[in-house]
Design a protein around this motif. Sequence first.
Motif, PDB file in Angstrom:
ATOM      1  N   UNK A 172       0.835  -1.207   0.000  1.00 12.45           N
ATOM      2  CA  UNK A 172       0.000   0.000   0.000  1.00 12.45           C
ATOM      3  C   UNK A 172       0.868   1.254   0.000  1.00 12.45           C
ATOM      4  N   UNK A 173       1.949   1.235   0.747  1.00 11.73           N
ATOM      5  CA  UNK A 173       2.841   2.394   0.772  1.00 11.73           C
ATOM      6  C   UNK A 173       3.603   2.536  -0.543  1.00 11.73           C
ATOM      7  N   UNK A 174       3.980   1.425  -1.153  1.00 14.85           N
ATOM      8  CA  UNK A 174       4.600   1.483  -2.479  1.00 14.85           C
ATOM      9  C   UNK A 174       3.609   2.033  -3.491  1.00 14.85           C
ATOM     10  N   UNK A 175       2.360   1.570  -3.427  1.00 12.63           N
ATOM     11  CA  UNK A 175       1.324   2.088  -4.327  1.00 12.63           C
ATOM     12  C   UNK A 175       1.101   3.572  -4.130  1.00 12.63           C
ATOM     13  N   UNK A 176       1.154   4.015  -2.881  1.00 12.74           N
ATOM     14  CA  UNK A 176       0.999   5.450  -2.605  1.00 12.74           C
ATOM     15  C   UNK A 176       2.122   6.243  -3.260  1.00 12.74           C
ATOM     16  N   UNK A 177       3.345   5.730  -3.175  1.00  9.34           N
ATOM     17  CA  UNK A 177       4.463   6.413  -3.831  1.00  9.34           C
ATOM     18  C   UNK A 177       4.242   6.474  -5.338  1.00  9.34           C
ATOM     19  N   UNK A 178       3.853   5.357  -5.937  1.00  9.77           N
ATOM     20  CA  UNK A 178       3.663   5.315  -7.386  1.00  9.77           C
ATOM     21  C   UNK A 178       2.569   6.267  -7.860  1.00  9.77           C
ATOM     22  N   UNK A 179       1.559   6.491  -7.007  1.00  5.79           N
ATOM     23  CA  UNK A 179       0.459   7.378  -7.397  1.00  5.79           C
ATOM     24  C   UNK A 179       0.693   8.830  -6.994  1.00  5.79           C
ATOM     25  N   UNK A 208      11.271  14.735  -9.063  1.00  4.88           N
ATOM     26  CA  UNK A 208      12.740  14.743  -9.093  1.00  4.88           C
ATOM     27  C   UNK A 208      13.278  13.691 -10.051  1.00  4.88           C
ATOM     28  N   UNK A 209      12.570  12.572 -10.130  1.00  2.00           N
ATOM     29  CA  UNK A 209      12.993  11.473 -11.000  1.00  2.00           C
ATOM     30  C   UNK A 209      12.490  11.631 -12.425  1.00  2.00           C
ATOM     31  N   UNK A 210      11.717  12.671 -12.674  1.00  2.61           N
ATOM     32  CA  UNK A 210      11.173  12.878 -14.012  1.00  2.61           C
ATOM     33  C   UNK A 210      10.037  11.939 -14.360  1.00  2.61           C
ATOM     34  N   UNK A 211       9.339  11.446 -13.335  1.00  8.22           N
ATOM     35  CA  UNK A 211       8.235  10.512 -13.545  1.00  8.22           C
ATOM     36  C   UNK A 211       6.909  11.150 -13.185  1.00  8.22           C
ATOM     37  N   UNK A 212       5.878  10.759 -13.895  1.00  2.70           N
ATOM     38  CA  UNK A 212       4.524  11.210 -13.585  1.00  2.70           C
ATOM     39  C   UNK A 212       3.875  10.197 -12.641  1.00  2.70           C
ATOM     40  N   UNK A 213       2.969  10.640 -11.790  1.00  2.82           N
ATOM     41  CA  UNK A 213       2.251   9.682 -10.934  1.00  2.82           C
ATOM     42  C   UNK A 213       1.506   8.658 -11.793  1.00  2.82           C
ATOM     43  N   UNK A 214       1.502   7.424 -11.329  1.00  3.79           N
ATOM     44  CA  UNK A 214       0.811   6.343 -12.032  1.00  3.79           C
ATOM     45  C   UNK A 214      -0.647   6.348 -11.626  1.00  3.79           C
ATOM     46  N   UNK A 215      -1.509   6.068 -12.556  1.00  8.02           N
ATOM     47  CA  UNK A 215      -2.939   5.973 -12.262  1.00  8.02           C
ATOM     48  C   UNK A 215      -3.358   4.526 -12.483  1.00  8.02           C
ATOM     49  N   UNK A 259      -9.320  -2.555 -11.295  1.00  8.99           N
ATOM     50  CA  UNK A 259      -8.858  -3.771 -10.629  1.00  8.99           C
ATOM     51  C   UNK A 259      -7.347  -3.836 -10.418  1.00  8.99           C
ATOM     52  N   UNK A 260      -6.573  -2.908 -10.972  1.00  2.00           N
ATOM     53  CA  UNK A 260      -5.125  -2.947 -10.781  1.00  2.00           C
ATOM     54  C   UNK A 260      -4.731  -2.704  -9.326  1.00  2.00           C
ATOM     55  N   UNK A 261      -5.411  -1.786  -8.676  1.00  2.00           N
ATOM     56  CA  UNK A 261      -5.094  -1.504  -7.281  1.00  2.00           C
ATOM     57  C   UNK A 261      -5.299  -2.709  -6.395  1.00  2.00           C
ATOM     58  N   UNK A 262      -6.382  -3.439  -6.626  1.00  2.00           N
ATOM     59  CA  UNK A 262      -6.657  -4.639  -5.841  1.00  2.00           C
ATOM     60  C   UNK A 262      -5.591  -5.700  -6.129  1.00  2.00           C
ATOM     61  N   UNK A 263      -5.268  -5.897  -7.396  1.00  4.02           N
ATOM     62  CA  UNK A 263      -4.237  -6.870  -7.760  1.00  4.02           C
ATOM     63  C   UNK A 263      -2.896  -6.492  -7.151  1.00  4.02           C
ATOM     64  N   UNK A 264      -2.593  -5.207  -7.148  1.00  5.80           N
ATOM     65  CA  UNK A 264      -1.341  -4.727  -6.584  1.00  5.80           C
ATOM     66  C   UNK A 264      -1.248  -5.072  -5.096  1.00  5.80           C
ATOM     67  N   UNK A 265      -2.332  -4.849  -4.368  1.00  3.74           N
ATOM     68  CA  UNK A 265      -2.340  -5.112  -2.925  1.00  3.74           C
ATOM     69  C   UNK A 265      -2.390  -6.598  -2.588  1.00  3.74           C
TER      70      UNK A 265
END
Length: 83
Positions: free
Chosen positions: A28-35, A56-63, A67-73
Amino acid sequence: MRSSRDTDGRPAVPAHGNGAAGEIIPLAHLGALLTGTGDAFDDAGATVPAAEALARAGLAPYRFGPKEGVAFLQGVPVATARA
């Protein structure tokens, strides 16, 4: 996720706290960082907002899509990484 792996931002995952599910809290914390929500640690160990770490890394937040969020968790990233 692959692009974020090569950045200097790491998710700020609490070392202690409530939670009986072994993988769900760190994921969940990794997902929070990615978003772009939550916090991250920079190379110096300082806590910075996740959106700032991504910028700073030149990345956009992931959306996450449907069902991806559930699969991620559910640990899919861990299972995939171990395969």
